[in-house]
Design a protein around this motif. Sequence first.
Motif, PDB file in Angstrom:
ATOM      1  N   ALA A 175       0.797  -1.228  -0.082  1.00 29.22           N
ATOM      2  CA  ALA A 175       0.174  -0.062  -0.261  1.00 29.22           C
ATOM      3  C   ALA A 175       0.940   1.319   0.061  1.00 29.22           C
ATOM      4  CB  ALA A 175      -0.833  -0.042   1.249  1.00 29.22           C
ATOM      5  N   THR A 178       0.012   7.055   1.904  1.00 30.50           N
ATOM      6  CA  THR A 178      -1.088   7.758   2.188  1.00 30.50           C
ATOM      7  C   THR A 178      -2.240   6.790   2.629  1.00 30.50           C
ATOM      8  OG1 THR A 178      -1.885   7.380  -0.005  1.00 30.50           O
ATOM      9  CG2 THR A 178      -0.761   9.581   0.476  1.00 30.50           C
ATOM     10  N   VAL A 179      -2.249   5.341   2.712  1.00 33.96           N
ATOM     11  CA  VAL A 179      -3.063   4.807   3.087  1.00 33.96           C
ATOM     12  C   VAL A 179      -3.599   4.913   4.625  1.00 33.96           C
ATOM     13  CG1 VAL A 179      -1.773   2.697   4.076  1.00 33.96           C
ATOM     14  CG2 VAL A 179      -3.811   2.143   3.015  1.00 33.96           C
ATOM     15  N   SER A 180      -4.863   4.818   4.933  1.00 31.51           N
ATOM     16  CA  SER A 180      -5.458   4.938   6.288  1.00 31.51           C
ATOM     17  C   SER A 180      -5.399   3.579   6.904  1.00 31.51           C
ATOM     18  CB  SER A 180      -6.761   5.749   6.306  1.00 31.51           C
ATOM     19  OG  SER A 180      -8.026   4.710   6.040  1.00 31.51           O
ATOM     20  N   SER A 182      -7.912   1.930   8.453  1.00 35.14           N
ATOM     21  CA  SER A 182      -9.198   1.088   8.124  1.00 35.14           C
ATOM     22  C   SER A 182      -9.043   0.639   6.593  1.00 35.14           C
ATOM     23  CB  SER A 182     -10.609   2.027   8.256  1.00 35.14           C
ATOM     24  OG  SER A 182     -10.424   3.151   7.563  1.00 35.14           O
ATOM     25  N   GLU A 183      -8.207   1.600   5.577  1.00 33.61           N
ATOM     26  CA  GLU A 183      -8.038   1.071   4.291  1.00 33.61           C
ATOM     27  C   GLU A 183      -7.222  -0.188   4.323  1.00 33.61           C
ATOM     28  OE1 GLU A 183      -8.474   5.099   2.033  1.00 33.61           O
ATOM     29  OE2 GLU A 183      -6.525   4.667   2.590  1.00 33.61           O
ATOM     30  N   ALA A 184      -5.851  -0.054   5.290  1.00 28.43           N
ATOM     31  CA  ALA A 184      -4.990  -1.029   5.255  1.00 28.43           C
ATOM     32  C   ALA A 184      -5.559  -2.174   5.992  1.00 28.43           C
ATOM     33  CB  ALA A 184      -3.988  -0.591   6.207  1.00 28.43           C
ATOM     34  N   ASN A 185      -6.356  -2.284   6.741  1.00 25.86           N
ATOM     35  CA  ASN A 185      -7.134  -3.419   7.444  1.00 25.86           C
ATOM     36  C   ASN A 185      -8.118  -4.116   6.316  1.00 25.86           C
ATOM     37  OD1 ASN A 185      -6.079  -3.831   9.876  1.00 25.86           O
ATOM     38  ND2 ASN A 185      -7.064  -2.130  10.519  1.00 25.86           N
ATOM     39  N   GLU A 186      -8.901  -3.220   5.662  1.00 28.98           N
ATOM     40  CA  GLU A 186      -9.710  -3.725   4.458  1.00 28.98           C
ATOM     41  C   GLU A 186      -8.739  -4.586   3.407  1.00 28.98           C
ATOM     42  OE1 GLU A 186     -12.779  -3.111   4.743  1.00 28.98           O
ATOM     43  OE2 GLU A 186     -13.093  -4.343   3.027  1.00 28.98           O
ATOM     44  N   LEU A 187      -7.475  -4.048   2.989  1.00 27.38           N
ATOM     45  CA  LEU A 187      -6.695  -4.878   1.896  1.00 27.38           C
ATOM     46  C   LEU A 187      -6.304  -6.204   2.851  1.00 27.38           C
ATOM     47  CD1 LEU A 187      -4.344  -2.089   0.693  1.00 27.38           C
ATOM     48  CD2 LEU A 187      -5.906  -3.581  -0.651  1.00 27.38           C
ATOM     49  N   GLN A 190      -9.306  -8.526   2.838  1.00 25.35           N
ATOM     50  CA  GLN A 190      -9.669  -8.917   1.502  1.00 25.35           C
ATOM     51  C   GLN A 190      -8.877  -9.812   0.869  1.00 25.35           C
ATOM     52  OE1 GLN A 190      -9.869  -5.011  -0.918  1.00 25.35           O
ATOM     53  NE2 GLN A 190     -10.303  -6.331  -2.828  1.00 25.35           N
TER      54      GLN A 190
END
Length: 497
Positions: A175, A178-180, A182-187, A190
């Motif tokens: 990633a 700039t990843v947040s 919550s976005e990191a946890n989403e990845l 997923q």
Amino acid sequence: MKILPEISRTLSEYLLIPGLTTEDCTPENVDLGAPLVRHRVGEEPGIRIATPMVSAIMQAVSSPTLAVALAQVGGVSFIHQNQQIEDQAADVRAVKRHKAGFRSGEVTVAPTTPLGEVSRRLADTEQGVAVVTQSGEADGEFLGIISLDDFHLERHGAFETAGNRMRGRDGLVTAPATVSLSEANELIWQHHLDVLPVLEDGRLASLVLKRDYQAHKTYHRASVDGEKRLRVGAGINSRDFKDRIPALVEAGADVLCLDSSDGYSVYQARTVEFAREEYGDDVPVGAGNVVDGRAFRYLADAGAAFVKVGIGGGAICTTRAQKGIGRGQASALLDVVEARDAYAQETGVYVPLCCDGGLLNDSHMAMALAMGADFIMLGRYFARLDESPSRKLQIGGQWYKEYWGEGSRRAQNEARYGQRGQMVFEEGVDGYVPYAGSLYDNVERTRAKLTSTMISCGSTNLRDFHRDAVLVPVSAESFKQTGAEVQLRRPTVDSGE
Ligand code: RVP
């Protein structure tokens, strides 16, 4: 010459009288949050901490590792200033690289590093994943990661290299910086990942681990800035401040604090004024240490962000014996609290107080907060823990950590003690403190005790605690009684010989 009428008293000379405990007084309702910096009465401070504990400006205490652990549980560390400006700024940067939930400072190896060494370094640091970079340095070009799941020493051999067993960058989900969280946890969820490398310009910025998912919830009190980076403070002195302050500001320090055993001086006022002229309220500078209302007023007028109280009480401190200056911590605190409250009334500005030194147990912390301290600075307490930078060693079957004062010959902190060039005499000792485990466990236990004391006193936040606490001095006799210990003796068994 003048002699003050009141005797100098320590924190252990008082007890708290319980107040009415109502249904509101539950552990969930107790807020230990405290303002860290000056602010207008009735307004929110620029920095508030959820746990009113900060770590001492000392080599044996405030390293980046400890600073990260303390910020995660809601406190703040002050990286020590008895080092080169660039080194201190690098320590500050190392903490600021930590965004809540993002790890940095992991084990880094080169592609040529043998698996035996990778395995040993992971075991030593109790980590599960190492980062592989071209140079083997943390800031080298990112090549991949290697975890304990990627090799087995018996199968692959200790001399096989990390480069042959790593998961290379091309096959990894990564990633951008700039990843947040919550976005990191989403990845992570997923793509069924156990680790997500976050990259910036081909270098590793941080790692997000699936096994930290729970930790993100555990560290819900973390001290973070507007960009979710962990907060960190740094010590400064009144000599090289014109160079040190800009470097620390540039590195991202959230708050600075003058490091001196006696802060009632024009040098401190000049240092605070310099920071205010250059940066206004953006760079808060705490000052001290002081032991009376006059000195508080002087530093508050100069613009100190907070004032630190305590001379000679530190566990490793010999200032009182060496120079004859100081005051019992309770007397000092009560005098300064009165001056702080008068200042707030007169000017509309609240200048928080930090109680520093000599807090030997958790009840001393409760007492200091009840007397009006906003937060507490601790040296010995943090030195005992896994995260402190000093050596852990076994003596006679017991584990200890080294702990030495900034006034000791070992620390050579002549800027703090107003000695020039070389320390002519010492004001601190170099010794050991019993090892006490992890910072998280200790701070949680202390928080539980402080919460319980406040519930007994009928207060659910520190402001009410300051206002409502009822204290009583204890007589020497009842003091002895409180300290009485039950000796556990095995009955002597007659061997019959
Ligand atoms: P303690 O928590 O009791 O270990 O005290 C820590 C404090 O002691 C520090 O924050 C500092 O004010 C003071 N200190 C540090 N070094 C020395 C010394 O060598 N005399 N004192």
